[in-house]
Design a protein around this motif. Sequence first.
Motif, short mmCIF file in Angstrom:
data_model
loop_
_atom_site.label_atom_id
_atom_site.label_comp_id
_atom_site.label_asym_id
_atom_site.label_seq_id
_atom_site.Cartn_x
_atom_site.Cartn_y
_atom_site.Cartn_z
N ASP A 109 0.82 -1.21 0.00
CA ASP A 109 0.00 0.00 0.00
C ASP A 109 0.86 1.26 0.00
N ASP A 110 1.94 1.22 0.75
CA ASP A 110 2.86 2.35 0.84
C ASP A 110 3.53 2.61 -0.51
N ALA A 111 4.01 1.54 -1.14
CA ALA A 111 4.67 1.67 -2.44
C ALA A 111 3.72 2.22 -3.50
N VAL A 112 2.49 1.72 -3.51
CA VAL A 112 1.50 2.17 -4.49
C VAL A 112 1.15 3.64 -4.28
N GLN A 113 0.93 4.02 -3.04
CA GLN A 113 0.56 5.42 -2.75
C GLN A 113 1.68 6.38 -3.11
N ARG A 114 2.90 6.04 -2.77
CA ARG A 114 4.02 6.96 -2.99
C ARG A 114 4.45 7.04 -4.45
N THR A 115 4.31 5.95 -5.19
CA THR A 115 4.73 5.96 -6.60
C THR A 115 3.61 6.38 -7.55
N ARG A 116 2.36 6.28 -7.10
CA ARG A 116 1.18 6.50 -7.96
C ARG A 116 1.16 5.50 -9.11
N MET A 117 1.65 4.30 -8.83
CA MET A 117 1.66 3.22 -9.82
C MET A 117 0.98 2.00 -9.21
N GLU A 118 0.61 1.06 -10.08
CA GLU A 118 -0.04 -0.16 -9.62
C GLU A 118 1.00 -1.18 -9.16
N TYR A 119 0.67 -1.88 -8.09
CA TYR A 119 1.55 -2.94 -7.62
C TYR A 119 1.60 -4.02 -8.68
N GLY A 120 2.79 -4.41 -9.06
CA GLY A 120 2.95 -5.33 -10.17
C GLY A 120 3.37 -4.62 -11.44
N GLY A 121 3.37 -3.27 -11.39
CA GLY A 121 3.77 -2.50 -12.56
C GLY A 121 4.76 -1.40 -12.23
N ILE A 122 5.20 -1.33 -10.97
CA ILE A 122 6.12 -0.26 -10.54
C ILE A 122 7.41 -0.33 -11.36
N THR A 123 7.85 0.83 -11.82
CA THR A 123 8.95 0.91 -12.76
C THR A 123 9.93 2.01 -12.35
N PRO A 124 11.18 1.97 -12.81
CA PRO A 124 12.14 3.02 -12.42
C PRO A 124 11.89 4.36 -13.10
N ILE A 125 10.99 4.41 -14.07
CA ILE A 125 10.69 5.65 -14.78
C ILE A 125 9.49 6.32 -14.14
N GLY A 126 9.66 7.57 -13.68
CA GLY A 126 8.54 8.32 -13.11
C GLY A 126 8.38 8.19 -11.62
N LEU A 127 9.41 7.75 -10.92
CA LEU A 127 9.35 7.64 -9.47
C LEU A 127 9.47 9.02 -8.82
N PRO A 128 9.12 9.16 -7.54
CA PRO A 128 9.27 10.45 -6.86
C PRO A 128 10.68 11.02 -7.03
N ALA A 129 10.76 12.33 -7.20
CA ALA A 129 12.02 12.99 -7.56
C ALA A 129 13.10 12.87 -6.50
N ASP A 130 12.73 12.61 -5.25
CA ASP A 130 13.75 12.53 -4.19
C ASP A 130 14.20 11.09 -3.91
N ALA A 149 5.25 -0.63 -16.59
CA ALA A 149 4.82 0.63 -17.21
C ALA A 149 3.98 1.45 -16.25
N GLY A 150 4.07 1.08 -14.96
CA GLY A 150 3.29 1.79 -13.95
C GLY A 150 1.90 1.23 -13.76
N VAL A 151 1.47 0.38 -14.69
CA VAL A 151 0.18 -0.32 -14.61
C VAL A 151 0.44 -1.79 -14.90
N ARG A 152 -0.47 -2.65 -14.47
CA ARG A 152 -0.29 -4.08 -14.71
C ARG A 152 -0.60 -4.45 -16.16
#
Length: 197
Positions: A109-130, A149-152
């Motif tokens: 839940d934490d990863a999804v909320q902070r990245t604004r991506m779907e779990y199973g699709g989190i990617t190194p492109i577009g992560l929080p700037a810090d 791609a940020g989505v499943r």
Amino acid sequence: MPTLNRMPVLLATGSIAIPVAEALVALPFEVLQRIEAAPIDPELADTAAFSEAYGFPVAGGANCIVVAGKRGETVTYAACVVLASTKLDVNRTVKGLLGVRKVSFAPMDDAVQRTRMEYGGITPIGLPADWPVYVDSRVLKAPEVVIGAGVRGAKLFLPGAVLAELPRVEVVEGLAVEPVETGTEPTTDPDAASQSA
């Protein structure tokens, strides 16, 4: 076997996560033109399932794993990219990179909320700037890797070396380790594997 309808990533920005699309269009054209996207069955987003269904080698999958390091009351988030055939070295390498006493995989839940991506699709492109982004050096040697791609429901395809050209990426020797046992399935943490490629 389902087929992959790959296309230049700019033609697919409507089917990938918003932060990923925003980060992609900000990349230099010479980097952007080396990235492709394809829609996939969201039920097949996890690395092993995707590889089996689409005939893509597991070794070509690159998992993006969100970690949280804690020192005192301070929590530091980072993303680590390793080949799906290897295992992230959390307790030694990642802990040292973050300079923390304790490091763990970020809760879903934490990863999804902070990245604004779907779990199973989190990617190194577009992560929080810090957030720092660490990429295992072996990933760069792969002629082509598949990442989230940020989505499943979609994947990105690019030469491994392109990851080194992304913002805030640090290439790390030994970020991942080879599986201890030979002749077994690739060993990546189950939670980590479900975050990406």
